[in-house]
Design an enzyme around this catalytic site. Structure first.
Site, PDB file in Angstrom:
ATOM      1  N   CYS A 162      69.428  33.207  44.251  1.00  0.00           N
ATOM      2  CA  CYS A 162      68.401  33.327  43.152  1.00  0.00           C
ATOM      3  C   CYS A 162      68.910  34.397  41.985  1.00  0.00           C
ATOM      4  CB  CYS A 162      66.998  33.448  43.712  1.00  0.00           C
ATOM      5  SG  CYS A 162      66.859  32.129  44.856  1.00  0.00           S
ATOM      6  N   CYS A 221      72.065  36.199  52.138  1.00  0.00           N
ATOM      7  CA  CYS A 221      71.421  34.848  51.878  1.00  0.00           C
ATOM      8  C   CYS A 221      72.244  34.023  51.029  1.00  0.00           C
ATOM      9  CB  CYS A 221      69.979  34.829  51.154  1.00  0.00           C
ATOM     10  SG  CYS A 221      69.443  33.405  50.705  1.00  0.00           S
ATOM     11  N   CYS A 252      56.437  42.251  56.900  1.00  0.00           N
ATOM     12  CA  CYS A 252      57.548  40.971  56.080  1.00  0.00           C
ATOM     13  C   CYS A 252      58.950  41.075  56.870  1.00  0.00           C
ATOM     14  CB  CYS A 252      57.591  41.828  54.479  1.00  0.00           C
ATOM     15  SG  CYS A 252      58.694  40.889  53.459  1.00  0.00           S
ATOM     16  N   CYS A 270      62.859  42.576  48.312  1.00  0.00           N
ATOM     17  CA  CYS A 270      63.813  42.060  49.295  1.00  0.00           C
ATOM     18  C   CYS A 270      65.234  42.412  48.973  1.00  0.00           C
ATOM     19  CB  CYS A 270      63.509  40.653  49.361  1.00  0.00           C
ATOM     20  SG  CYS A 270      64.628  39.298  49.231  1.00  0.00           S
ATOM     21  N   GLU A 279      66.191  44.117  56.688  1.00  0.00           N
ATOM     22  CA  GLU A 279      65.076  45.037  56.412  1.00  0.00           C
ATOM     23  C   GLU A 279      63.764  44.388  56.881  1.00  0.00           C
ATOM     24  OE1 GLU A 279      67.308  45.846  52.049  1.00  0.00           O
ATOM     25  OE2 GLU A 279      65.358  45.496  52.230  1.00  0.00           O
ATOM     26  N   CYS A 336      67.280  38.272  42.727  1.00  0.00           N
ATOM     27  CA  CYS A 336      67.050  38.620  44.061  1.00  0.00           C
ATOM     28  C   CYS A 336      68.214  39.309  44.697  1.00  0.00           C
ATOM     29  CB  CYS A 336      66.907  37.485  45.120  1.00  0.00           C
ATOM     30  SG  CYS A 336      66.856  37.933  46.786  1.00  0.00           S
TER      31      CYS A 336
END
Ligand code: SAH
Ligand code: SF4
Length: 361
Positions: free
Chosen positions: A125, A121, A114, A339, A101, A128
């Site tokens: 976290c 990932c 962005c 995100c 994205e 997220c």
């Protein structure tokens, strides 16, 4: 941590200076005049073309040869959403089917893009959406800088003026890709975006921070802090186990430009007066700016966003202690602009409710 291969290299994976010398060598081999090579370079990044066939100032046979030897890859637009506040979110499909994205945030004269640095990932976290999908693979330099190239090709009026690495992935765990992408974004023969207008956001990958600090250009650094106390931070971000807060702050001292702390406010987790006081002390010690981000609930089942009045009180507590703090407006709330969310949603929703790429207003 696993690293899978990136897609095969193209001329758009090279720093512009190296691309220039490859093109010059290629022209020389074909006994083409030297001015030809100089004519080709801008089409890569500074005045990008969708394909060599569109270079109408070049002879047809040359365009065909270029297309055969140095094809210009594209990122396929899988989905685009435009928010009522002007924020645009792009979901790109990569050659191997992965999806990433980018979010374009216009604000006055500024257009901040962005961008993503990894598909998924590995760092998990707890708030997220990208973290929840796990790590897929690193992006190549073209796939990173190409997000800006693609926006320019599709909507030249929206040429990004600023870049933030706050999309999917941890940029400093893909240093080889991000290193070259930074050069492409910044170089005058690349996209020509000033280093002060390019921000790398990291949870604090110390070796990556050292590599970034060693570059001469003075790119900006944002540290995703989210708690000023190591124990509270560990409850939100498993990476605290590997790179302790104290070590991360020490590595941040190598940056001469002012750094930013990113701080997502989560109800009952990091938003008390005591949290604010600890953050204020740390921000003052590091002369850091603080960006307070309201928790985007879509990325975080089970967590509650801090109420607006508490956000205000938290910010005021920082301000009265002499810290420069800004509450970031949640941009594009109506288009899942946090995100990783667009990909998560597009995979969860039945196909018929997805908005086709070209049906946006
Ligand atoms: N991995 C890097 C860069 C990408 S994340 C990093 O973590 O810094 C970019 C930013 O998005 C981070 O500051 C992160 O805290 C924020 N973010 C992630 N999920 C969010 C959510 N649900 N609501 C608000 N911000 C979020
Ligand atoms: Fe990864 Fe950044 Fe999301 Fe953490 S906030 S899981 S580091 S993308």
């Amino acid at each position: 941590m696993t690293t899978r291969r990136t897609t095969p290299a193209t001329i758009l994976d090279l720093p512009p200076a190296e691309a220039a010398s490859r093109l010059a060598g290629w022209c020389q081999e074909r006994n083409l005049p030297a001015f030809r090579a100089r004519q080709l370079l801008p089409y890569l990044w500074s005045r990008p073309l969708p394909a060599w066939g569109d270079a109408t100032d070049l002879p047809r046979s040359l365009r065909d040869q270029l297309q055969a030897d140095w094809p210009l890859p594209r990122l396929d637009l899988a989905q685009e959403q435009i928010s009522s506040d002007g924020t645009r979110k792009f979901l790109w499909r990569l050659a191997d089917g992965e999806a990433i994205e980018s979010v374009l945030i216009p604000s006055g004269e500024r257009r901040t893009l962005c961008i993503s640095s990894q598909a998924g990932c590995a760092l998990g976290c707890i708030f997220c959406a990208t973290g929840r999908m796990g790590f897929r693979r690193n992006l190549s330099p073209f796939e990173i800088a190409g997000q800006a190239r693609e926006v320019i090709l599709r909507t030249p009026d929206l040429r990004p003026t600023n870049i933030v690495f706050m999309g999917m992935g941890e940029p400093l765990l893909n240093w080889p890709g991000v290193d070259v992408a930074l050069t492409i974004l910044n170089a005058p023969e690349g996209l020509g975006i000033g280093a002060r207008h390019i921000t790398v956001s990291t949870v604090g990958i110390v070796p990556g921070m050292q590599a970034l600090a060693a570059r001469p250009e003075q790119f900006r650094l944002a540290i995703s802090l989210h708690a000023a106390d190591p124990e509270r931070r560990l409850a939100l971000m498993p990476i605290e186990k590997k790179y302790h807060l104290a070590e991360v702050l020490q590595a941040a001292r190598a940056f001469t430009k002012r750094i930013t702390f990113e701080y997502v406010l989560i109800g009952g987790r990091n938003d008390t007066d005591r949290d604010a006081d600890q953050l204020a002390r740390l921000a003052r010690r590091m002369s850091a700016l603080v960006n307070l981000l309201p928790l985007h609930p879509g990325g975080a089942p089970g967590l509650t966003p801090t109420a607006p009045a508490r956000i205000r009180a938290f910010a005021d507590r920082l301000l009265t202690q002499g810290v420069e703090a800004v509450v970031r407006r949640s941009r594009g709330l109506d288009i899942s602009a946090a995100c990783g969310q667009l990909r998560v949603e597009s995979e969860a929703r039945p196909a018929r409710s997805r908005k086709p790429a070209d049906a946006t207003p």
